[in-house]
Design a protein around this motif. Structure first.
Motif, PDB file in Angstrom:
ATOM      1  N   MET A 183     -32.557 -20.661  34.803  1.00 47.71           N
ATOM      2  CA  MET A 183     -32.463 -19.271  35.292  1.00 47.71           C
ATOM      3  C   MET A 183     -31.221 -18.602  34.705  1.00 47.71           C
ATOM      4  O   MET A 183     -31.271 -17.454  34.270  1.00 47.71           O
ATOM      5  N   SER A 198     -31.611 -17.745  31.113  1.00 49.06           N
ATOM      6  CA  SER A 198     -32.522 -16.607  30.943  1.00 49.06           C
ATOM      7  C   SER A 198     -31.807 -15.297  31.241  1.00 49.06           C
ATOM      8  O   SER A 198     -31.927 -14.314  30.499  1.00 49.06           O
ATOM      9  N   ARG A 199     -31.057 -15.306  32.336  1.00 51.82           N
ATOM     10  CA  ARG A 199     -30.347 -14.077  32.721  1.00 51.82           C
ATOM     11  C   ARG A 199     -29.240 -13.765  31.718  1.00 51.82           C
ATOM     12  O   ARG A 199     -28.999 -12.593  31.403  1.00 51.82           O
ATOM     13  N   ARG A 243     -28.698  -2.203  32.643  1.00 53.99           N
ATOM     14  CA  ARG A 243     -29.469  -3.266  33.305  1.00 53.99           C
ATOM     15  C   ARG A 243     -29.808  -2.861  34.737  1.00 53.99           C
ATOM     16  O   ARG A 243     -30.912  -3.111  35.224  1.00 53.99           O
ATOM     17  N   GLY A 244     -28.845  -2.241  35.403  1.00 48.77           N
ATOM     18  CA  GLY A 244     -29.078  -1.791  36.777  1.00 48.77           C
ATOM     19  C   GLY A 244     -30.239  -0.810  36.855  1.00 48.77           C
ATOM     20  O   GLY A 244     -31.077  -0.892  37.748  1.00 48.77           O
ATOM     21  N   LEU A 272     -32.749  -0.572  34.702  1.00 48.70           N
ATOM     22  CA  LEU A 272     -34.017  -1.224  34.349  1.00 48.70           C
ATOM     23  C   LEU A 272     -34.506  -2.174  35.443  1.00 48.70           C
ATOM     24  O   LEU A 272     -35.706  -2.425  35.566  1.00 48.70           O
ATOM     25  N   SER A 292     -40.749 -12.702  32.853  1.00 47.61           N
ATOM     26  CA  SER A 292     -39.443 -13.297  33.161  1.00 47.61           C
ATOM     27  C   SER A 292     -39.602 -14.770  33.495  1.00 47.61           C
ATOM     28  O   SER A 292     -38.821 -15.616  33.043  1.00 47.61           O
ATOM     29  N   VAL A 333     -39.959 -16.862  30.403  1.00 42.38           N
ATOM     30  CA  VAL A 333     -38.677 -17.130  29.725  1.00 42.38           C
ATOM     31  C   VAL A 333     -37.960 -18.277  30.432  1.00 42.38           C
ATOM     32  O   VAL A 333     -37.438 -19.200  29.790  1.00 42.38           O
TER      33      VAL A 333
END
Ligand code: HEM
Length: 76
Positions: free
Chosen positions: A22, A25-26, A39-40, A42, A56, A59
């Motif tokens: 995780m 990915s992030r 990002r906020g 989206l 997500s 990924v």
């Protein structure tokens, strides 16, 4: 990104491995779009979009394959 956030792919167990996947990915997203503000913005659209959430998850699954292989599938 200057501070070291990925010391090792080795984890104690599979659950920690999944959590590392995780994080990878992030962090991939964060390196790709460094702006917290963008990002906020989206986040609002992807958090309620099933296809985005499935993408997500995919990924994360790919990163988990790498982490699991690095840990020899926690076979001990
Ligand atoms: C929050 C995972 C893609 C922006 C989160 C959270 C998770 C997550 C688990 C919830 C954190 C919590 O509430 O404890 C992922 C994964 C992604 C992904 C696995 C794709 C591989 C993206 C993208 C954006 C984004 C593409 C925007 C460009 C955010 C933001 C938050 C968030 C702004 C809320 C703030 C934060 O907790 O950092 N994401 N995300 N994410 N995500 Fe994503």
């Amino acid at each position: 990104m200057s501070h070291m956030w990925l010391e090792s792919l080795i984890t104690e167990n599979a659950q920690q491995g999944f959590e590392l996947a995780m994080k990878l990915s992030r962090m991939g997203v964060k390196y790709t779009q460094p702006s917290d503000e963008v990002r906020g913005k989206l986040r609002a659209s992807y958090e309620e979009n099933a296809d985005s959430l499935i993408a997500s998850s995919q990924v994360v699954a790919i990163n988990f394959q790498t982490v699991a292989a690095a840990n020899n599938y926690w076979r001990g």
